[in-house]
Every structure is written in structure tokens, then in C-alpha cells.
Motif scaffolding. Structure first.
Motif, PDB file in Angstrom:
ATOM      1  N   LEU A  28       1.115  -1.491  -0.112  1.00 54.35           N
ATOM      2  CA  LEU A  28      -0.027  -0.199  -0.128  1.00 54.35           C
ATOM      3  C   LEU A  28       1.284   1.276  -0.175  1.00 54.35           C
ATOM      4  CD1 LEU A  28      -3.248  -0.388   2.140  1.00 54.35           C
ATOM      5  CD2 LEU A  28      -3.233  -0.395   0.234  1.00 54.35           C
ATOM      6  N   THR A  29       0.275   1.988  -0.809  1.00 53.33           N
ATOM      7  CA  THR A  29       1.449   3.167  -1.070  1.00 53.33           C
ATOM      8  C   THR A  29       0.980   4.016   0.222  1.00 53.33           C
ATOM      9  OG1 THR A  29       0.686   3.760  -2.651  1.00 53.33           O
ATOM     10  CG2 THR A  29       1.766   5.149  -2.364  1.00 53.33           C
ATOM     11  N   ARG A  30       0.627   4.117   1.043  1.00 52.53           N
ATOM     12  CA  ARG A  30      -0.060   4.803   2.802  1.00 52.53           C
ATOM     13  C   ARG A  30       1.472   4.102   3.238  1.00 52.53           C
ATOM     14  NH1 ARG A  30      -2.750   6.620   5.465  1.00 52.53           N
ATOM     15  NH2 ARG A  30      -4.358   6.231   4.087  1.00 52.53           N
ATOM     16  N   ASN A  31       2.822   2.564   2.846  1.00 50.48           N
ATOM     17  CA  ASN A  31       3.076   1.982   3.685  1.00 50.48           C
ATOM     18  C   ASN A  31       4.026   2.342   3.200  1.00 50.48           C
ATOM     19  OD1 ASN A  31       1.433   1.233   5.622  1.00 50.48           O
ATOM     20  ND2 ASN A  31       1.217  -0.919   4.446  1.00 50.48           N
ATOM     21  N   LEU A  32       4.789   3.287   1.845  1.00 48.93           N
ATOM     22  CA  LEU A  32       6.004   3.910   1.587  1.00 48.93           C
ATOM     23  C   LEU A  32       6.305   5.061   1.970  1.00 48.93           C
ATOM     24  CD1 LEU A  32       5.678   3.445  -1.889  1.00 48.93           C
ATOM     25  CD2 LEU A  32       6.317   1.856  -0.314  1.00 48.93           C
ATOM     26  N   SER A  33       7.899   5.521   1.947  1.00 49.20           N
ATOM     27  CA  SER A  33       8.391   6.889   2.679  1.00 49.20           C
ATOM     28  C   SER A  33       7.745   8.121   1.551  1.00 49.20           C
ATOM     29  CB  SER A  33      10.400   6.314   3.341  1.00 49.20           C
ATOM     30  OG  SER A  33      10.003   6.542   1.478  1.00 49.20           O
ATOM     31  N   ALA A  34       7.791   8.826   2.801  1.00 50.94           N
ATOM     32  CA  ALA A  34       7.828  10.067   1.805  1.00 50.94           C
ATOM     33  C   ALA A  34       8.477  10.240   0.336  1.00 50.94           C
ATOM     34  CB  ALA A  34       8.137  11.611   2.431  1.00 50.94           C
ATOM     35  N   GLY A  35       9.548  10.127   0.148  1.00 43.10           N
ATOM     36  CA  GLY A  35      10.523   9.974  -1.323  1.00 43.10           C
ATOM     37  C   GLY A  35      10.064   9.221  -2.280  1.00 43.10           C
ATOM     38  N   GLN A  36       9.572   7.747  -1.076  1.00 43.89           N
ATOM     39  CA  GLN A  36       9.304   7.240  -2.857  1.00 43.89           C
ATOM     40  C   GLN A  36       7.380   6.819  -2.846  1.00 43.89           C
ATOM     41  OE1 GLN A  36       9.893   3.643   0.239  1.00 43.89           O
ATOM     42  NE2 GLN A  36      10.559   2.584  -1.144  1.00 43.89           N
ATOM     43  N   GLN A  37       7.009   8.127  -2.228  1.00 42.07           N
ATOM     44  CA  GLN A  37       5.351   8.186  -2.752  1.00 42.07           C
ATOM     45  C   GLN A  37       5.962   9.166  -3.700  1.00 42.07           C
ATOM     46  OE1 GLN A  37       3.005   9.786   0.292  1.00 42.07           O
ATOM     47  NE2 GLN A  37       2.904   7.820   1.321  1.00 42.07           N
TER      48      GLN A  37
END
Lengths: 227, 214
Positions: free
Chosen positions: B133-142
């Protein structure tokens, strides 16, 4: 652009909103719970006299359905506005009004359809006769999409405001009134054993009218809200 | 990645932007052709984001026009949007969808190209995260996922608002390479950035909005 790209975007958007709803189950359950609670509190508040309940039942169910819809309206565009996906819809190479229809359809499937399914049970709870329950179902089937469609215009206009909730109710509720009058009256009339074709025709007309105008108005309102 | 054909041109004529009774800029004009990059500079609040939103067609200019191949972009509507991709201040991705689901939606909203969704994720170093889930990615990854949206549709003009926000040194390099590739294969770029943008093989125009403030 390939010719099947618009239907693809439509189904993908519909699927996206349904997936999101499944991942946020509260969004489906809240309006439904509200609908059931409000309706079932009335017999406790005004007494369980079957005649009285039968008289006010259609009105109660319809008012509760209307308020439940109002409660869930913000969900159509609010989160998309906040994370920027709404901008992407406006910048897509497809007509925004068609994307709006997909979003409204998803909203109806998530919030309107469950009300429809549970309403016969509430009709029985309020002691409505069988004929009236069938008419109740028909009015809800024709009417709840109208609630979503008209509501979408209101949400689109207020989505850019920080506290749009109050203005949204003031904008949308007056537009719901004709539907409320015809729908509740149709169920009343059916309970009295009289024909209701005129009522149903009028509600169908409301549905056709809002289905043809609301997506265009919503798309225009979204453009204003985001500019 | 880029549609071939005629040489497109984005032109701004005497653009003016007023916000809360303050003129942010007026008389702004430029001309952007294929293979060129426009870099907007200026202090915070000088109207960089507003200008990008005007170029997208989300916001209306208070005066002046933006034209694409000579036609006003407001008149073109979707016919203009099919050539553009915008990554704004907000990522435009859903946190409760996976990266693959997000990209599939982004692709369906535009004119799909030949790049597979997986390949696009790989280009921004997100391969292996496609089902998280995109929620669990870091800010940079998002942010990198937001930029991956650029790669899945066939567009000429990329409009980017602070693309390097929350990216690390490596991430910045990866994105710079993508931007460079885009312009050197005939794409256009309109970008604001506090970070110096290194585009080796590109004609760069710079506009400093602070100079244009009235």
C-alpha cells in the motif's frame, strides 16, 4: 486516442473507488448504521401504535435515507481533492463529466444500494403493508441515485472550502425536497391502496433530469473549485 | 515515450496573475518548443505554482493567454490535456492503493504508451514495492511514484512543481536523468525547483518571477 480508452477509464475509476471503499469499510457502514438507527429509534420515541407508525413510516424512512445520503456526500470528492487526484481527473484527456458519472455511480453503489437492500426490513419494523413496502423499494431505487447526483454538484461546489459541510446541507437539502415529497407520498398512497403511477413517473423524471444535467454541472463546479 | 509528428509549441502572451489583491506577475511572455526546458525561479510566494497551474489549465490567468500550437488552451480542453502531464505540489496518488493500482489509473486517464507499469516503477527504483500500500512507502518513495505517472502516458509537455521535494541525492539523480531523456527525445519541460536542475543536453530558459513582481 484509442476508442476504448474512455470506457476503460470509466470502469477503472469505478473499480478504484469501490476498492478504496472496501479498504475503508466505515464509509459503507456509517450511513447504513445511521439509517437503521434513526428509523428504529422513532417507534421508541413516538410510541409503538401501529396506526401511527404506519402513517409516519414512509416519511421517517425517506427522511432518514436523505440524511444518511447527506452524511456520506463529502466522501465523493473530499479525499480526492486533498491528495491531488481530483486535479488529475480535470487534466485527463477524457470528458470530466463522464468521470463524474463513474464517481457518482460508485458513491451510489457504496451508500445508496445498501439502504435499498435493508429498507424492506425497516418497512416491516414500522408495520407498513406489503404493497407499500414494494413501492418504498421502487421509490428508493429511483430516488437514491438522485440523492447522489444532486449531492455531487453540491460537494463539487464546496470541496475547496475548509468547512463546507454546513453550506453543503443548505445548498443540497432544498433540492432534495421535491423528491422527498413525491417519494414519501407515493408510499403513503400505496399504503392506502391507491395507484401511484403518477408519483413514480415524476420521480423517474427527476432521475432522468438529474442524470442528464448533474454530471455537466458537477464538472463545471469542480473546475471552479480547483481554480 | 513521446508522440512523434509536428513540432509543438507552448506560448504565453502577457500573462498576469493576481492573488488576494496582490499582482504576483504581469506581462509574462515566453515560448517553449520541443526539446526545451523552462525553469521558473523566484522567492516563496512569487507565483511559481500559480503560473504552473495556469499552464496546466487548472487556473485561469487574470489577463493574457496561453496557447498550444497557436490555439488557446482553454478552447482545446482535453485536446490539450492529452499532450500534458502535471505533477503538482500534491502527489495525486491514493495512499490506500498500491503503486500498480495508482499507475494503472494514471495511465487510463491519458493516452497510454508502450511502457509497462512494472517498467515505469523500475525506472524510479520502486520495483519490488508494486503490491505494498502506498501509505506504507516513505515520503521520497511516494514522490517517485508520483513522478512515475509521467512515464506511463504518451505526453509532450511535463509540468512539474518542485519535483525533487523529499527526494534523496540518488533519487534526484534518477529523476534528473528521466527529465533529461524526456527533453533530449523531443519533450518539453516546465519546472519549478529550489534545487539546481542539471539537464546536460537541453536548451534551458530561466524566468525569475521575483523580477516580474509589480
Amino acid at each position: 486516442m484509442t476508442s476504448d480508452s474512455l470506457p476503460r477509464a470509466f470502469t477503472l475509476l469505478l473499480k478504484r473507488d469501490l476498492t478504496l471503499a472496501v479498504r475503508h469499510r466505515a464509509e459503507i457502514l456509517n450511513p447504513l448504521l445511521f439509517f437503521v438507527l434513526v428509523t428504529s429509534l422513532f417507534p421508541l420515541g413516538i410510541g409503538a401504535d401501529p396506526k401511527l407508525l404506519q402513517a409516519v413510516g414512509p416519511g421517517i424512512i425517506w427522511v432518514a435515507a436523505l440524511l444518511a445520503a447527506l452524511l456520506s456526500l463529502e466522501g465523493i470528492f473530499r479525499s480526492d481533492f486533498e491528495d491531488g487526484t481530483l486535479e488529475q481527473f480535470l487534466l485527463s484527456s477524457h470528458p470530466v463529466s463522464v468521470l463524474v458519472i463513474a464517481k457518482v455511480l460508485a458513491h451510489w453503489l457504496i451508500t445508496g444500494l445498501p439502504l435499498l437492500v435493508i429498507s424492506p426490513l425497516l418497512g416491516v419494523l414500522l408495520g407498513l403493508p406489503g404493497d407499500a413496502i414494494i413501492i418504498l423499494l421502487i421509490t428508493l431505487a429511483l430516488g437514491t441515485p438522485v440523492l447522489s447526483l444532486i449531492g455531487a454538484v453540491g460537494v463539487a461546489l464546496t470541496v475547496g472550502l475548509r468547512k463546507g459541510g454546513m453550506i453543503l446541507s443548505l445548498l443540497v437539502l432544498p433540492l432534495y425536497v421535491p423528491l422527498l415529497i413525491f417519494a414519501a407520498n407515493a408510499v403513503d398512497t400505496a399504503a392506502a391502496g391507491l395507484p401511484v403511477t403518477a408519483h413514480l413517473s415524476l420521480i423517474s423524471a427527476l432521475l432522468v433530469l438529474s442524470l442528464s444535467l448533474s454530471p455537466l454541472a458537477t464538472a463545471a463546479a469542480l473546475r471552479i473549485s480547483l481554480s | 515515450m513521446i508522440e512523434t509528428g509536428n513540432n509543438n509549441m507552448l506560448e504565453a502572451h502577457a500573462l498576469e496573475c493576481i492573488r488576494d489583491d496582490r499582482t504576483l506577475f504581469s506581462g509574462l511572455a515566453f515560448r517553449l518548443e520541443r526539446g526545451q526546458a523552462l525553469i521558473l525561479e523566484g522567492r516563496n510566494g512569487s507565483g511559481k505554482t500559480s503560473l504552473l497551474r495556469i499552464l496546466c489549465g487548472i487556473r485561469l490567468a487574470d489577463a493574457g493567454t496561453v496557447t498550444w500550437d497557436g490555439t488557446d488552451i482553454g478552447k482545446l480542453g482535453p485536446d490539450y490535456h492529452v499532450h500534458t502531464a502535471y505533477v503538482g505540489h500534491r502527489d495525486g496518488i491514493k495512499l490506500d492503493l498500491t503503486p500498480l493500482e495508482n499507475l494503472a489509473m494514471a495511465r487510463a486517464l491519458g493516452k497510454p504508451n508502450d511502457t509497462t507499469l512494472e517498467a515505469a516503477l523500475e525506472k524510479v527504483d520502486l520495483y519490488g514495492f508494486e503490491d505494498v500500500l502506498t501509505r506504507n512507502l516513505s515520503a521520497g518513495q511516494q514522490r517517485r511514484l508520483a513522478l512515475a505517472r509521467l512515464l506511463v502516458t504518451d505526453t509532450v509537455l511535463w509540468i512539474l512543481d518542485e519535483p525533487f521535494t523529499s527526494l534523496d541525492v540518488h533519487g534526484i539523480q534518477v529523476i534528473e536523468e528521466l527529465l533529461d531523456q524526456h527533453t533530449s527525445s523531443g519533450g518539453m519541460l516546465a519546472v519549478t525547483s529550489h534545487h539546481a536542475v542539471n539537464l546536460a543536453s537541453t536548451t534551458i530558459q530561466r524566468i525569475n518571477l521575483s523580477d516580474l513582481a509589480a
